[in-house]
Design an enzyme around this catalytic site. Structure first.
Site, PDB file in Angstrom:
ATOM      1  N   HIS A   4       0.828  -1.226   0.000  1.00 19.24           N
ATOM      2  CA  HIS A   4       0.000   0.000   0.000  1.00 19.24           C
ATOM      3  C   HIS A   4       0.858   1.271   0.000  1.00 19.24           C
ATOM      4  O   HIS A   4       0.318   2.370  -0.160  1.00 19.24           O
ATOM      5  CB  HIS A   4      -0.936   0.027   1.208  1.00 19.24           C
TER       6      HIS A   4
ATOM      7  N   ASP B  65      -4.575 -12.980   3.143  1.00 15.11           N
ATOM      8  CA  ASP B  65      -5.831 -12.524   3.745  1.00 15.11           C
ATOM      9  C   ASP B  65      -7.050 -12.789   2.850  1.00 15.11           C
ATOM     10  O   ASP B  65      -8.169 -12.426   3.203  1.00 15.11           O
ATOM     11  CB  ASP B  65      -5.757 -11.038   4.157  1.00 15.11           C
TER      12      ASP B  65
ATOM     13  N   ASP C  71      -2.698 -10.526  -2.556  1.00  9.28           N
ATOM     14  CA  ASP C  71      -3.269 -10.076  -1.284  1.00  9.28           C
ATOM     15  C   ASP C  71      -4.740  -9.724  -1.547  1.00  9.28           C
ATOM     16  O   ASP C  71      -5.092  -9.301  -2.649  1.00  9.28           O
ATOM     17  CB  ASP C  71      -2.505  -8.842  -0.809  1.00  9.28           C
TER      18      ASP C  71
ATOM     19  N   HIS D 268      -6.348  -7.296  -0.651  1.00  4.21           N
ATOM     20  CA  HIS D 268      -6.491  -5.858  -0.896  1.00  4.21           C
ATOM     21  C   HIS D 268      -5.680  -5.452  -2.127  1.00  4.21           C
ATOM     22  O   HIS D 268      -4.604  -6.007  -2.374  1.00  4.21           O
ATOM     23  CB  HIS D 268      -6.005  -5.071   0.323  1.00  4.21           C
TER      24      HIS D 268
HETATM   25 ZN   LIG Z   1      -4.218  -7.250   2.589  1.00  2.00          ZN
END
Ligand SMILES: [Zn+2]
Length: 314
Positions: free
Chosen positions: A129, A253, A166, A168
Site C-alpha cells: 500500500h 488474507d 493479497d 487488498h
Molecule cells: Zn491485505
C-alpha cells in the site's frame, strides 16, 4: 528437489516482531510469531536465507527522499501512527522496515546468483500500500517495488512482473509503476475492499497502458473464481509480457476466515496459484521467483497458507 542447487530459500527473523503496532492491531507481532514458528519446522526442506538492512539509497529506488525522511522523523518523535496514513509505528519501526526491504533485496541477490531458484520472505511491516511518498494500510516501505527497481538497476533486468494476490489492491505498487511498461503489475483482489482502488478498467497510464492488470473478485467468492480469472486473463497477460523475474506480493488474507478479507480461498487455492507462477517463471524467467509476505491476519490460517505456498514453490 532437483539434483542441482537448493530450490527454495526462506527468510524469517524474530527481529520483525520489534515493530510494535499496539494492542489489538491485526498486523501484530503475534501473527508473525505464529508464522515464524511454522516456518522453522520447514528447516530440512529449505535453505534459510539471511537478511540485511537496506541502504537509504535502496529505499529511494521507489520512494521520495522527503517521505523517507518523514518516516525517520515520525519514528524519532515517538509518533504512534505515520502522519501520512493508517500505519501504526513504534520506536523500532523505521529500522525494522529497512530490514524487511533489505531481506527482500538479499533474496533477489541469492536468486540472481543461483544459490536458490526461488525464495519466500516472511517480513513485516508489509509494503504494497505504500506509494512513493505515502505510507498507509499498515505499510511503510514498498519492498516489492524497491526490489523490482533493484533488479533492473543492479542486475540489469528488463522486464519484471509483480503478481499481487493479497485480498487488498496494492495501490502503492500500481501507483509507482503506473506509467512503466517494463514492470507488469497484476492484482487479484476483493472488489470494493480497502483501499478502494484496482478497478478492472485501470490498466496503466501513458506508456504504461496495458502493464497494469486488475482482476477484482466479488466478495464471498471462492478460489475457483480466482483461478478461472488467472487462466482467462492473468496467465495470458503474463505470458505475453515474458518477465525475466517474478515478484509476488503474497498476502494470505484472501483465505477463508481472515478477519480483514471477504474471499473464501483455501490453502489449495494458494498452492494452485503458486504452481501457475512457478510454471510461468520456469517458462520465461529461468524459474526466478521472490515472494514477499504482505497481509494475512488470522495467525493460524496465515501460517497454514504460507506453508502450503512455500512447499508449492519447489
Ligand atoms: Zn491485505
Amino acid at each position: 528437489m532437483t539434483g542441482e542447487k537448493a530450490v527454495v530459500g526462506v527468510h524469517y527473523e524474530a527481529g520483525y516482531e520489534r515493530h510494535d503496532t499496539g494492542r489489538g492491531h491485526p498486523e501484530s507481532a503475534v501473527r508473525y510469531r505464529v508464522l515464524r514458528e511454522a516456518l522453522t519446522g520447514l528447516a530440512p526442506e529449505i535453505v534459510r536465507l539471511p537478511g540485511r538492512v537496506a541502504m537509504v539509497e535502496e529505499i529511494l529506488l521507489a520512494h521520495e527522499a522527503h517521505y523517507h525522511d518523514l518516516v525517520y522523523r515520525d519514528v524519532e518523535d515517538f509518533a504512534d501512527v505515520l502522519r501520512t496514513g493508517d500505519t501504526a509505528i513504534s520506536i523500532e519501526s523505521y529500522e525494522v522496515a529497512r530490514e524487511a526491504t533489505g531481506a527482500v533485496l538479499e533474496a533477489a541477490d541469492a536468486v540472481m546468483r543461483g544459490e536458490v531458484r526461488r525464495a519466500f520472505c516472511a517480513v513485516r511491516p508489509p509494503g504494497h500500500h505504500a506509494t512513493a511518498d505515502r505510507g498507509m494500510g499498515f505499510c511503510i516501505f514498498n519492498h516489492v517495488a524497491i526490489a523490482a527497481n533493484y533488479l533492473r538497476t543492479q542486475h540489469g533486468l528488463g522486464r519484471v512482473a509483480i503478481v499481487d494476490w493479497d485480498v487488498h489492491h496494492g495501490n502503492g505498487t500500481e501507483d509507482i509503476f503506473v506509467e512503466d511498461a517494463e514492470v507488469l503489475y497484476l492484482s487479484l483482489h476483493e472488489s470494493g475492499s480497502y483501499p478502494g482502488s484496482g478497478g478492472a478498467g485501470d490498466r496503466g497510464r501513458g506508456t504504461g497502458i496495458g502493464a497494469t492488470v486488475n482482476l477484482p473478485l466479488s466478495r464471498g467468492s471462492c478460489g475457483e473464481i480466482a483461478l478461472a480469472a488467472w487462466d482467462e486473463t492473468a496467465g495470458p497477460a503474463l505470458d505475453r509480457f515474458q518477465p525475466e523475474f517474478v515478484l509476488v506480493s503474497a498476502g494470505f488474507d484472501a483465505r477463508q476466515g481472515d478477519p480483514l478479507g471477504g474471499l473464501h480461498w483455501d490453502d489449495e487455492t494458494f498452492v494452485r496459484l503458486t504452481r501457475r507462477v512457478v510454471a510461468l517463471a520456469e517458462k520465461h524467467a529461468a524459474g526466478r521467483v521472490v515472494s514477499v509476505l504482505e497481509g494475512g491476519y488470522d495467525p493460524t490460517g496465515l501460517a497454514s497458507a504460507a506453508m502450503a505456498h512455500v512447499r508449492a514453490m519447489r
